[in-house]
Motif scaffolding. Sequence first.
Motif, PDB file in Angstrom:
ATOM      1  N   ILE A   1       0.208 149.485  63.928  1.00  0.00           N
ATOM      2  CA  ILE A   1      -0.815 150.215  64.802  1.00  0.00           C
ATOM      3  C   ILE A   1      -0.057 151.092  65.415  1.00  0.00           C
ATOM      4  O   ILE A   1      -0.630 151.877  66.116  1.00  0.00           O
ATOM      5  CB  ILE A   1      -1.537 149.131  65.781  1.00  0.00           C
ATOM      6  N   TYR A   2       1.296 151.503  65.230  1.00  0.00           N
ATOM      7  CA  TYR A   2       1.772 152.465  66.020  1.00  0.00           C
ATOM      8  C   TYR A   2       1.278 153.833  66.304  1.00  0.00           C
ATOM      9  O   TYR A   2       1.001 154.433  67.131  1.00  0.00           O
ATOM     10  CB  TYR A   2       3.527 152.704  65.581  1.00  0.00           C
ATOM     11  N   ARG A   3       1.010 154.467  64.905  1.00  0.00           N
ATOM     12  CA  ARG A   3       0.541 155.722  65.023  1.00  0.00           C
ATOM     13  C   ARG A   3      -0.961 156.148  65.610  1.00  0.00           C
ATOM     14  O   ARG A   3      -1.148 156.897  66.306  1.00  0.00           O
ATOM     15  CB  ARG A   3       0.692 156.365  63.344  1.00  0.00           C
ATOM     16  N   PRO A   4      -1.973 155.129  65.308  1.00  0.00           N
ATOM     17  CA  PRO A   4      -3.281 155.405  65.830  1.00  0.00           C
ATOM     18  C   PRO A   4      -2.882 154.818  67.341  1.00  0.00           C
ATOM     19  O   PRO A   4      -3.726 155.623  68.074  1.00  0.00           O
ATOM     20  CB  PRO A   4      -4.003 154.332  65.306  1.00  0.00           C
ATOM     21  N   LEU A   5      -2.157 153.934  67.536  1.00  0.00           N
ATOM     22  CA  LEU A   5      -2.085 153.576  69.096  1.00  0.00           C
ATOM     23  C   LEU A   5      -1.518 154.754  69.840  1.00  0.00           C
ATOM     24  O   LEU A   5      -1.999 155.042  71.135  1.00  0.00           O
ATOM     25  CB  LEU A   5      -1.166 152.222  69.137  1.00  0.00           C
ATOM     26  N   MET A   6      -0.435 155.256  69.423  1.00  0.00           N
ATOM     27  CA  MET A   6       0.181 156.510  69.993  1.00  0.00           C
ATOM     28  C   MET A   6      -1.025 157.675  70.100  1.00  0.00           C
ATOM     29  O   MET A   6      -0.840 158.302  71.201  1.00  0.00           O
ATOM     30  CB  MET A   6       1.411 156.885  69.244  1.00  0.00           C
ATOM     31  N   PHE A   7      -1.583 157.789  69.147  1.00  0.00           N
ATOM     32  CA  PHE A   7      -3.015 158.798  69.318  1.00  0.00           C
ATOM     33  C   PHE A   7      -3.729 158.625  70.537  1.00  0.00           C
ATOM     34  O   PHE A   7      -4.212 159.123  71.272  1.00  0.00           O
ATOM     35  CB  PHE A   7      -3.392 159.121  68.154  1.00  0.00           C
ATOM     36  N   ALA A   8      -4.094 157.022  70.440  1.00  0.00           N
ATOM     37  CA  ALA A   8      -5.013 156.750  71.357  1.00  0.00           C
ATOM     38  C   ALA A   8      -4.233 156.704  72.962  1.00  0.00           C
ATOM     39  O   ALA A   8      -5.281 156.849  73.738  1.00  0.00           O
ATOM     40  CB  ALA A   8      -5.622 155.271  71.057  1.00  0.00           C
ATOM     41  N   SER A   9      -3.103 156.646  73.086  1.00  0.00           N
ATOM     42  CA  SER A   9      -2.515 156.658  74.292  1.00  0.00           C
ATOM     43  C   SER A   9      -2.396 157.911  74.745  1.00  0.00           C
ATOM     44  O   SER A   9      -2.543 158.404  75.962  1.00  0.00           O
ATOM     45  CB  SER A   9      -1.022 156.034  74.000  1.00  0.00           C
ATOM     46  N   VAL A  10      -2.243 159.067  73.837  1.00  0.00           N
ATOM     47  CA  VAL A  10      -2.040 160.276  74.522  1.00  0.00           C
ATOM     48  C   VAL A  10      -3.400 161.006  74.533  1.00  0.00           C
ATOM     49  O   VAL A  10      -3.633 161.876  75.625  1.00  0.00           O
ATOM     50  CB  VAL A  10      -1.358 161.124  73.345  1.00  0.00           C
TER      51      VAL A  10
ATOM     52  N   ALA B   1      11.489 145.093  74.775  1.00  0.00           N
ATOM     53  CA  ALA B   1      11.120 146.011  76.093  1.00  0.00           C
ATOM     54  C   ALA B   1      11.211 147.334  75.760  1.00  0.00           C
ATOM     55  O   ALA B   1      10.463 148.230  76.275  1.00  0.00           O
ATOM     56  CB  ALA B   1      11.934 145.464  77.192  1.00  0.00           C
ATOM     57  N   GLY B   2      12.312 147.744  75.202  1.00  0.00           N
ATOM     58  CA  GLY B   2      12.487 149.078  75.074  1.00  0.00           C
ATOM     59  C   GLY B   2      11.516 149.735  74.257  1.00  0.00           C
ATOM     60  O   GLY B   2      11.079 151.001  74.466  1.00  0.00           O
ATOM     61  N   VAL B   3      10.965 149.406  73.150  1.00  0.00           N
ATOM     62  CA  VAL B   3      10.136 149.824  71.973  1.00  0.00           C
ATOM     63  C   VAL B   3       8.830 149.772  72.782  1.00  0.00           C
ATOM     64  O   VAL B   3       8.058 150.751  72.566  1.00  0.00           O
ATOM     65  CB  VAL B   3      10.226 148.904  70.979  1.00  0.00           C
ATOM     66  N   LEU B   4       8.479 148.783  73.417  1.00  0.00           N
ATOM     67  CA  LEU B   4       6.925 148.719  73.805  1.00  0.00           C
ATOM     68  C   LEU B   4       7.071 149.415  75.322  1.00  0.00           C
ATOM     69  O   LEU B   4       5.839 149.862  75.826  1.00  0.00           O
ATOM     70  CB  LEU B   4       6.643 147.161  74.121  1.00  0.00           C
ATOM     71  N   GLY B   5       7.893 149.728  75.947  1.00  0.00           N
ATOM     72  CA  GLY B   5       7.877 150.311  77.290  1.00  0.00           C
ATOM     73  C   GLY B   5       7.195 151.713  77.368  1.00  0.00           C
ATOM     74  O   GLY B   5       6.454 152.075  78.117  1.00  0.00           O
ATOM     75  N   PRO B   6       7.669 152.689  76.237  1.00  0.00           N
ATOM     76  CA  PRO B   6       7.016 153.934  76.376  1.00  0.00           C
ATOM     77  C   PRO B   6       5.636 153.792  76.245  1.00  0.00           C
ATOM     78  O   PRO B   6       4.798 154.697  76.746  1.00  0.00           O
ATOM     79  CB  PRO B   6       7.790 154.761  75.236  1.00  0.00           C
ATOM     80  N   LEU B   7       5.025 153.049  75.603  1.00  0.00           N
ATOM     81  CA  LEU B   7       3.533 152.922  75.082  1.00  0.00           C
ATOM     82  C   LEU B   7       3.098 152.299  76.434  1.00  0.00           C
ATOM     83  O   LEU B   7       1.757 152.832  76.799  1.00  0.00           O
ATOM     84  CB  LEU B   7       3.345 152.224  73.900  1.00  0.00           C
ATOM     85  N   ILE B   8       3.861 151.399  76.953  1.00  0.00           N
ATOM     86  CA  ILE B   8       3.108 150.853  78.270  1.00  0.00           C
ATOM     87  C   ILE B   8       3.011 151.846  79.414  1.00  0.00           C
ATOM     88  O   ILE B   8       1.919 152.123  80.193  1.00  0.00           O
ATOM     89  CB  ILE B   8       4.145 149.882  78.836  1.00  0.00           C
ATOM     90  N   VAL B   9       4.102 152.716  79.503  1.00  0.00           N
ATOM     91  CA  VAL B   9       4.187 153.745  80.469  1.00  0.00           C
ATOM     92  C   VAL B   9       3.043 154.808  80.104  1.00  0.00           C
ATOM     93  O   VAL B   9       1.984 155.151  81.027  1.00  0.00           O
ATOM     94  CB  VAL B   9       5.548 154.412  80.399  1.00  0.00           C
ATOM     95  N   SER B  10       2.862 155.008  78.846  1.00  0.00           N
ATOM     96  CA  SER B  10       1.994 156.240  78.471  1.00  0.00           C
ATOM     97  C   SER B  10       0.460 155.837  78.624  1.00  0.00           C
ATOM     98  O   SER B  10      -0.595 156.551  78.937  1.00  0.00           O
ATOM     99  CB  SER B  10       2.222 156.942  77.018  1.00  0.00           C
ATOM    100  N   ARG B  11       0.530 154.534  78.617  1.00  0.00           N
ATOM    101  CA  ARG B  11      -1.204 154.004  78.775  1.00  0.00           C
ATOM    102  C   ARG B  11      -1.577 153.463  80.097  1.00  0.00           C
ATOM    103  O   ARG B  11      -2.338 152.866  80.382  1.00  0.00           O
ATOM    104  CB  ARG B  11      -1.252 152.649  77.774  1.00  0.00           C
TER     105      ARG B  11
END
Length: 277
Positions: free
Chosen positions: A157-166, A33-43
């Motif tokens: 997929i973290y780096r492209p996913l983070m880019f796509a989220s921001v 939950a802690g690792v996925l959470g910031p991406l969930i919030v940003s998306r």
Amino acid sequence: MDKFFDFDRTVEALQYGFVQDALIAAAILGVLAGVLGPLIVSRNMAFSVHGTSELAVTGGAAALLLGVGVGFGALAGAIVAALVLGLMARKGSEHDSVIGVVLAFGLGLGVLFLWLYPGRASNKFGLLFGQVITVDRSSILLLAVCAVVVLAALSVIYRPLMFASVDPDVAKARGVPTGVLAPIFAVLVGVATALGVQTVGALLVLSLMVTPAAAAARMTASPLRATILSVVFAEVAVLGGIILSLSPGVPVSAFVTAISFLIYIGARLYSRVRVAA
């Protein structure tokens, strides 16, 4: 009347194997939950997590009715829901409406399955509010395997996913396959959400998947620090919630949500003080 919190009784309860199993499962869930959470919030996927958790109940209810493992049923239901939501809600303008439509249909099926189930009512309520006594070694094994798979896939997929989220528009222009990443991440979130159903329950899994990350986002803009804080907050909430629930016998979700909320309030106060300074 017993005290609401009895230290000796809590220490005694910690000696039981099923409580120790629940704490191990909760610790694994806290990392996920802690690792996925910031991406969930940003998306902006909080509503999607809620919908997925509710549809995990449908899968768990179907598993109860068929006499198979609830964990596997909830996992299957969440993955199917995540895929459907990820594929159908590609346009931001229709995202919430698609989730609402699928959620309503899935909940209707879930209510029907629970009504048809002839077993104990505690099994039904366990899907909604969590039940630590249902966590055993097979549940821990399933949780550990799924956690490894989710974290391994996320690392790829973290780096492209983070880019796509921001910045999704720029990411798409740069050739990032945003249309593929969205359903993949939705499935990863679905797996983590389904695993949380058995521990904290479907109705309140949102507090563990979103609130710690939302609190972390209030305290730092760094993705790395936000992820670390999110993991710490999630662990404090879920482990603390289980330990505090042992003495009064209150459903664990009540304490998990309370701790998560207090952490979030503290983070908001911290951010205001920091800005004022």
